[in-house]
Design a protein around this motif. Structure first.
Motif, PDB file in Angstrom:
ATOM      1  N   TYR A  24       0.821  -1.208   0.000  1.00 26.72           N
ATOM      2  CA  TYR A  24       0.000   0.000   0.000  1.00 26.72           C
ATOM      3  C   TYR A  24       0.857   1.262   0.000  1.00 26.72           C
ATOM      4  N   LEU A  25       1.875   1.276   0.836  1.00 26.12           N
ATOM      5  CA  LEU A  25       2.692   2.490   0.972  1.00 26.12           C
ATOM      6  C   LEU A  25       3.513   2.801  -0.276  1.00 26.12           C
ATOM      7  N   TYR A  26       4.060   1.764  -0.890  1.00 28.87           N
ATOM      8  CA  TYR A  26       5.033   2.009  -1.960  1.00 28.87           C
ATOM      9  C   TYR A  26       4.763   1.228  -3.257  1.00 28.87           C
ATOM     10  N   GLY A  27       3.697   0.466  -3.309  1.00 26.94           N
ATOM     11  CA  GLY A  27       3.498  -0.389  -4.480  1.00 26.94           C
ATOM     12  C   GLY A  27       4.550  -1.476  -4.553  1.00 26.94           C
ATOM     13  N   ASP A  28       5.088  -1.840  -3.376  1.00 26.48           N
ATOM     14  CA  ASP A  28       6.205  -2.780  -3.288  1.00 26.48           C
ATOM     15  C   ASP A  28       5.665  -4.210  -3.252  1.00 26.48           C
ATOM     16  N   GLY A  29       5.322  -4.709  -4.422  1.00 28.93           N
ATOM     17  CA  GLY A  29       4.779  -6.055  -4.491  1.00 28.93           C
ATOM     18  C   GLY A  29       4.587  -6.484  -5.931  1.00 28.93           C
ATOM     19  N   ILE A  30       4.079  -7.677  -6.099  1.00 32.82           N
ATOM     20  CA  ILE A  30       3.880  -8.273  -7.420  1.00 32.82           C
ATOM     21  C   ILE A  30       2.516  -8.949  -7.452  1.00 32.82           C
ATOM     22  N   PHE A  31       2.032  -9.246  -8.646  1.00 31.75           N
ATOM     23  CA  PHE A  31       0.728  -9.897  -8.727  1.00 31.75           C
ATOM     24  C   PHE A  31       0.610 -10.690 -10.017  1.00 31.75           C
ATOM     25  N   GLU A  32      -0.416 -11.511 -10.070  1.00 29.33           N
ATOM     26  CA  GLU A  32      -0.803 -12.227 -11.288  1.00 29.33           C
ATOM     27  C   GLU A  32      -2.323 -12.211 -11.379  1.00 29.33           C
ATOM     28  N   THR A  33      -2.831 -12.041 -12.584  1.00 27.49           N
ATOM     29  CA  THR A  33      -4.258 -12.133 -12.845  1.00 27.49           C
ATOM     30  C   THR A  33      -4.521 -13.388 -13.664  1.00 27.49           C
ATOM     31  N   LEU A  34      -5.429 -14.212 -13.170  1.00 29.17           N
ATOM     32  CA  LEU A  34      -5.737 -15.483 -13.811  1.00 29.17           C
ATOM     33  C   LEU A  34      -7.232 -15.565 -14.078  1.00 29.17           C
ATOM     34  N   ARG A  35      -7.621 -16.606 -14.782  1.00 33.47           N
ATOM     35  CA  ARG A  35      -9.036 -16.901 -14.946  1.00 33.47           C
ATOM     36  C   ARG A  35      -9.237 -18.408 -14.920  1.00 33.47           C
ATOM     37  N   SER A  36     -10.464 -18.799 -14.644  1.00 32.37           N
ATOM     38  CA  SER A  36     -10.806 -20.211 -14.712  1.00 32.37           C
ATOM     39  C   SER A  36     -11.954 -20.405 -15.686  1.00 32.37           C
ATOM     40  N   TYR A  37     -12.037 -21.603 -16.236  1.00 34.52           N
ATOM     41  CA  TYR A  37     -13.153 -22.014 -17.071  1.00 34.52           C
ATOM     42  C   TYR A  37     -13.877 -23.132 -16.343  1.00 34.52           C
ATOM     43  N   GLN A  38     -15.059 -22.813 -15.859  1.00 31.81           N
ATOM     44  CA  GLN A  38     -15.857 -23.823 -15.143  1.00 31.81           C
ATOM     45  C   GLN A  38     -15.025 -24.528 -14.070  1.00 31.81           C
ATOM     46  N   GLY A  39     -14.277 -23.746 -13.319  1.00 35.39           N
ATOM     47  CA  GLY A  39     -13.498 -24.279 -12.209  1.00 35.39           C
ATOM     48  C   GLY A  39     -12.090 -24.697 -12.564  1.00 35.39           C
ATOM     49  N   GLN A  40     -11.756 -24.781 -13.843  1.00 36.00           N
ATOM     50  CA  GLN A  40     -10.405 -25.159 -14.250  1.00 36.00           C
ATOM     51  C   GLN A  40      -9.572 -23.900 -14.491  1.00 36.00           C
ATOM     52  N   ILE A  41      -8.533 -23.729 -13.698  1.00 38.04           N
ATOM     53  CA  ILE A  41      -7.718 -22.516 -13.783  1.00 38.04           C
ATOM     54  C   ILE A  41      -6.803 -22.615 -15.001  1.00 38.04           C
ATOM     55  N   PHE A  42      -6.841 -21.587 -15.831  1.00 38.59           N
ATOM     56  CA  PHE A  42      -6.129 -21.587 -17.104  1.00 38.59           C
ATOM     57  C   PHE A  42      -4.659 -21.241 -16.907  1.00 38.59           C
ATOM     58  N   GLU A  74      -6.965 -22.410  -5.089  1.00 45.59           N
ATOM     59  CA  GLU A  74      -8.095 -23.326  -5.243  1.00 45.59           C
ATOM     60  C   GLU A  74      -9.068 -23.213  -4.074  1.00 45.59           C
ATOM     61  N   ALA A  75      -8.539 -23.021  -2.864  1.00 43.03           N
ATOM     62  CA  ALA A  75      -9.407 -22.875  -1.698  1.00 43.03           C
ATOM     63  C   ALA A  75     -10.242 -21.612  -1.788  1.00 43.03           C
ATOM     64  N   THR A  76      -9.652 -20.544  -2.319  1.00 45.55           N
ATOM     65  CA  THR A  76     -10.377 -19.274  -2.452  1.00 45.55           C
ATOM     66  C   THR A  76     -11.468 -19.384  -3.507  1.00 45.55           C
ATOM     67  N   VAL A  77     -11.172 -20.044  -4.606  1.00 39.53           N
ATOM     68  CA  VAL A  77     -12.173 -20.268  -5.651  1.00 39.53           C
ATOM     69  C   VAL A  77     -13.336 -21.096  -5.102  1.00 39.53           C
ATOM     70  N   GLU A  78     -13.018 -22.151  -4.377  1.00 40.08           N
ATOM     71  CA  GLU A  78     -14.050 -23.017  -3.814  1.00 40.08           C
ATOM     72  C   GLU A  78     -14.885 -22.284  -2.770  1.00 40.08           C
ATOM     73  N   ASP A  86     -17.034 -19.642 -14.598  1.00 48.84           N
ATOM     74  CA  ASP A  86     -15.849 -18.908 -14.992  1.00 48.84           C
ATOM     75  C   ASP A  86     -15.532 -17.884 -13.902  1.00 48.84           C
ATOM     76  N   ALA A  87     -14.262 -17.751 -13.577  1.00 49.81           N
ATOM     77  CA  ALA A  87     -13.877 -16.861 -12.469  1.00 49.81           C
ATOM     78  C   ALA A  87     -12.683 -16.000 -12.839  1.00 49.81           C
ATOM     79  N   TYR A  88     -12.698 -14.799 -12.283  1.00 53.24           N
ATOM     80  CA  TYR A  88     -11.542 -13.903 -12.296  1.00 53.24           C
ATOM     81  C   TYR A  88     -10.784 -14.143 -11.006  1.00 53.24           C
ATOM     82  N   ILE A  89      -9.474 -14.321 -11.100  1.00 49.44           N
ATOM     83  CA  ILE A  89      -8.649 -14.615  -9.925  1.00 49.44           C
ATOM     84  C   ILE A  89      -7.443 -13.693  -9.938  1.00 49.44           C
ATOM     85  N   LEU A 119     -16.538 -14.255 -13.244  1.00 48.25           N
ATOM     86  CA  LEU A 119     -16.084 -13.534 -14.431  1.00 48.25           C
ATOM     87  C   LEU A 119     -17.245 -13.402 -15.404  1.00 48.25           C
ATOM     88  N   GLU A 120     -17.625 -12.170 -15.665  1.00 45.28           N
ATOM     89  CA  GLU A 120     -18.676 -11.908 -16.642  1.00 45.28           C
ATOM     90  C   GLU A 120     -18.031 -11.745 -18.013  1.00 45.28           C
TER      91      GLU A 120
END
Length: 283
Positions: A24-42, A74-78, A86-89, A119-120
Motif C-alpha cells: 500500500y505504501l510504496y506499491g512494493d509487491g507483485i501480482f498475477e491475474t488469472l481466470r478459470s473455465y468452469q473451475g479449471q484454472i487456465f 483453489e481454496a479461495t475459488v471453492e 468462470d472466475a476472475y482470480i 467472471l462476466e
C-alpha cells in the motif's frame, strides 16, 4: 466475496491489510491475474512461474511453494462457490508490513492476498465490434527502470495510459517505448497480421511476457500462421490487415481502429476470428 489474506479466508468487509504494508505504501509487491473455465484454472503453472520470476527480480522471497500457493488459490475459488463457473482470480504478494522507509532489507513477512469473483465474459458483439484504441503520451517504463516484464503492484504507468485513452474516448491506450516503437496496451499484448504473417513486439521492446501472448504464438502454426517478433511502429499497425490484443480474462480482442485509422474492414478480421475459435480453452 470472500478474500484470502495470508491463508485466512474472510468476507470482504472483514479482510484487512495493515496501513503499514509496503504494497500500500510504496506499491512494493507483485501480482498475477488469472481466470478459470468452469473451475479449471487456465495456465496456472505458467502464471506461478511468472510470479516467482517477478519475485526474484524484485528481491522478494516467497515463503510459500508453488504447490502451497496453488492450494490457496483453489481454496479461495471453492470458498466463493466458483468451482463450476468462470472466475476472475488475482493473487498479490507484497513485501509485507514494516515501518516507514523504503529500505527493502528490513525483517518482514510477505503479505499474500487472493481474490476470486465470477467472471462476466463479454457477448459475441464485443468480439464483432472490437476496440477503438489510441496511442498515448505516457511511455512504457524503460527496461532499465522498472522492467515491464515484472508484474508489479505499482501499476501507475498503465493507469495513466488508460486515463489518457479514456480522455479522448478510446477503449484503450497503446504505449510506445522510449525509442518510439509499439510495446503493448495498458493490460494487453498486441499482434498484427500483414501479408499472412503475424507480428508482435519482442519482449526486449518493453513488453510483459503475456501468458495468452504465448498461447497465440504456440497456436499459430496449427492454423497455418507464422509469428515474427520484431520492433514495430505505428505505421506498421496503421497499415496492418488485422490487429488484435491478447488478455487473459477475455482471450482475444479485435482492434478495429487506431488513432482514427480504420484497420482492415473495421470489424473482427477472418484470421483473428480463426484464432479466437481455435483458442485452447479447457474442456
Amino acid at each position: 466475496m470472500l478474500v484470502n489474506i495470508n491463508g485466512e479466508i474472510k468476507p470482504l468487509a472483514e479482510a484487512r491489510i495493515s496501513p503499514l504494508d509496503r504494497g500500500y505504501l510504496y506499491g512494493d509487491g507483485i501480482f498475477e491475474t488469472l481466470r478459470s473455465y468452469q473451475g479449471q484454472i487456465f495456465k496456472l503453472a505458467e502464471h506461478l512461474d511468472r510470479l516467482f520470476a517477478s519475485a526474484k527480480a524484485v528481491l522478494l522471497d516467497i515463503p510459500w511453494s508453488k504447490e502451497e500457493l496453488t492450494a490457496q488459490i483453489e481454496a479461495t475459488v471453492e470458498a466463493n462457490g466458483l468451482t463450476e463457473q468462470d472466475a476472475y482470480i488475482r493473487i498479490s504478494l507484497s513485501r509485507g508490513e514494516a515501518g516507514i522507509g523504503i529500505d527493502p532489507a528490513v525483517e518482514v513477512e510477505p503479505t499474500l492476498m487472493v481474490i476470486a469473483k465470477e467472471l462476466e465474459t463479454p457477448g459475441p458483439e464485443f468480439y464483432e465490434q472490437g476496440w477503438k484504441v489510441t496511442t498515448v503520451p505516457t511511455r512504457r517504463n524503460h527496461n532499465e527502470t522498472v522492467n515491464p516484464r515484472i508484474k508489479s503492484c505499482n501499476f501507475l504507468n498503465s493507469i495513466l495510459a488508460k486515463a489518457e485513452a479514456k480522455l479522448v474516448g478510446a477503449d484503450d491506450g497503446i504505449m510506445l517505448n522510449q525509442q518510439g516503437f509499439i510495446t503493448e496496451g495498458t493490460v494487453s499484448n498486441l499482434f498484427l497480421l500483414k501479408d499472412k504473417q503475424l507480428k508482435t513486439p519482442p519482449l526486449s521492446a518493453g513488453v510483459l511476457a503475456g501468458v495468452t501472448r504465448e498461447v497465440v504464438i504456440e497456436l499459430a502454426p496449427s492454423l497455418g500462421l507464422t509469428v515474427k517478433e520484431e520492433n514495430l511502429t505505428r505505421y506498421d499497425f496503421y497499415t496492418a490487415d488485422e490487429v488484435f490484443a491478447t488478455v487473459t480474462s477475455v482471450e482475444i480482442i479485435p482492434i478495429v481502429e487506431i488513432d482514427g485509422r480504420v484497420i482492415g474492414e473495421g470489424t473482427c478480421g477472418p484470421v483473428t476470428a480463426k484464432i479466437l475459435k481455435g483458442f485452447p480453452r479447457p474442456e
